[in-house]
Design an enzyme around this catalytic site. Structure first.
Site, PDB file in Angstrom:
ATOM      1  N   GLU A 132     -27.353 -25.883  13.228  1.00 45.95           N
ATOM      2  CA  GLU A 132     -27.163 -24.758  14.140  1.00 45.95           C
ATOM      3  C   GLU A 132     -28.101 -24.719  15.344  1.00 45.95           C
ATOM      4  OE1 GLU A 132     -27.085 -21.143  11.783  1.00 45.95           O
ATOM      5  OE2 GLU A 132     -25.129 -21.685  10.942  1.00 45.95           O
ATOM      6  N   GLU A 252     -20.463 -25.019   6.775  1.00 47.91           N
ATOM      7  CA  GLU A 252     -20.862 -23.767   6.118  1.00 47.91           C
ATOM      8  C   GLU A 252     -19.778 -22.730   6.317  1.00 47.91           C
ATOM      9  OE1 GLU A 252     -24.564 -22.021   7.453  1.00 47.91           O
ATOM     10  OE2 GLU A 252     -25.698 -23.863   7.156  1.00 47.91           O
TER      11      GLU A 252
HETATM   12  C1  GLC Z   1     -27.571 -20.672   8.638  1.00 42.03           C
HETATM   13  C2  GLC Z   1     -29.019 -20.358   8.532  1.00 42.03           C
HETATM   14  C3  GLC Z   1     -29.327 -19.891   7.135  1.00 42.03           C
HETATM   15  C4  GLC Z   1     -28.471 -18.695   6.799  1.00 42.03           C
HETATM   16  C5  GLC Z   1     -27.003 -19.026   6.971  1.00 42.03           C
HETATM   17  C6  GLC Z   1     -26.153 -17.791   6.822  1.00 42.03           C
HETATM   18  O1  GLC Z   1     -27.344 -21.818   7.910  1.00 42.03           O
HETATM   19  O2  GLC Z   1     -29.782 -21.486   8.855  1.00 42.03           O
HETATM   20  O3  GLC Z   1     -30.682 -19.540   6.988  1.00 42.03           O
HETATM   21  O4  GLC Z   1     -28.693 -18.265   5.489  1.00 42.03           O
HETATM   22  O5  GLC Z   1     -26.759 -19.582   8.231  1.00 42.03           O
HETATM   23  O6  GLC Z   1     -26.541 -16.813   7.741  1.00 42.03           O
END
Ligand code: GLC
Length: 312
Positions: A132, A252
């Site tokens: 990110e 993610e």
């Molecule tokens: C990103 C951040 C992480 C967070 C996730 C969800 O990966 O680096 O710390 O928990 O997003 O917000």
């Protein structure tokens, strides 16, 4: 390259362990049985977020602590031993996000050391240059730094799969400005997905400056409008992948544990299905912390989330 995408398939992030200031500080220690549980549940891959910047010297040659490297060696061995793809990244290099120029040499030195150490590891190990990119990073600045880091990796790993995502927290909208070296066919792209953010991040302390407590109670009901908003983002991602000819996956997606479980399971299932319909492999955020699909206290999966992620 397609087979590399297939290998990622369905995965999960081992979040809040190695990307805390030290392992355990954010509540998660990595245990060997986790990888077996992950494999047995039907996942193909894990992503391992790591805060290397907390374990590398501040002065040249920016040596990474040997004991920290040994810990990562052990974890990689456990995961690869379960035949999981492992995506090893650099996460939470916060100083780099604020002062990219000042931290450029250190960032490159960190990658040179990681790449050198794991040069002979199996092809199931992938490297992801930076989680990110945000802060002061423009797409142009990030493209230049990513190209330099990729060159450092390629000195010792000519064949390794390397993952690069766009700025603004790996947002789908920024894929269009991601510039990947045309001649390097072993580079994959990634994006993250947390929409609607007020649902997925309700009550999350690290975004309380945005008013996350006031989002508590937000449900995700799966209305036609909600579904078409999500589908539109995936259509955009897929179009980018087709036009660029780059393999693309979702590194993610997930919802924080303060949202109601019915909504979480519904959202997770819908996002997963939509990703799969658009030929986008995915990794859930995350295994056993605040967004966790697995309860480390009882050593059991949270069934509604596991079902949303793995059932046909
Ligand atoms: C990103 C951040 C992480 C967070 C996730 C969800 O990966 O680096 O710390 O928990 O997003 O917000």
């Amino acid at each position: 390259m397609d087979d590399y995408l297939c290998l990622i398939g369905r995965g999960i992030n081992l979040g809040n362990a190695l990307e805390g200031p030290t392992e355990g500080e954010w509540g998660v220690m990595v245990h060997d049985h986790y990888f077996e549980r992950i494999r047995d549940a039907g996942f193909n891959s894990v992503r391992l977020p790591v805060r290397w910047s907390a374990h590398a010297a501040k002065q040249p040659p920016y040596t990474i602590e040997p004991t920290f490297f040994e810990r990562i060696d052990w974890i990689l061995g456990q995961a690869l031993g379960q035949e999981l793809v492992v995506i090893l990244n650099v996460q939470h290099y916060d100083e780099l996000m604020q002062h990219p120029g000042k931290h450029r040499a250190r960032f490159l030195a960190i990658w040179r050391q990681i790449a050198q150490r794991y040069r002979d590891y199996p092809r199931m190990l992938y490297f992801e240059l930076l989680n990110e990119p945000h802060g002061v990073f423009t797409a142009q600045a990030w493209n230049a730094l990513a190209a330099a880091a990729l060159a450092c990796v390629r000195e010792s790993n000519p064949e390794r799969v390397v993952v690069i995502g766009p700025v603004n927290y790996n947002s789908v909208d920024q894929l269009a400005f991601l510039d990947l070296p045309a001649q390097d066919q072993r580079v994959m792209a990634t994006f993250h997905f947390y929409e609607p953010f007020h649902f997925t991040h309700q009550g999350a302390a690290w975004v309380d400056h945005l008013g996350s407590d006031s989002w508590l109670g937000t449900t995700w009901d799966g209305t036609d409008a909600q579904k078409s908003d999500i589908a539109a983002m995936f259509a955009k991602a897929q179009t980018w992948a087709h036009e660029s000819g780059r393999p693309l996956f979702m590194g993610e997606f997930g919802s924080f544990g303060k949202a109601d479980m019915t909504s979480r399971a519904r959202w997770t299932r819908f996002v997963r299905d939509t990703a799969e319909q658009h030929d986008l492999p995915w990794l859930y955020w995350e295994f056993c912390s605040g967004f966790g699909a697995y309860d480390p206290e009882t050593n059991q999966w949270r069934q509604p989330l596991l079902q949303a992620l793995t059932w046909d």
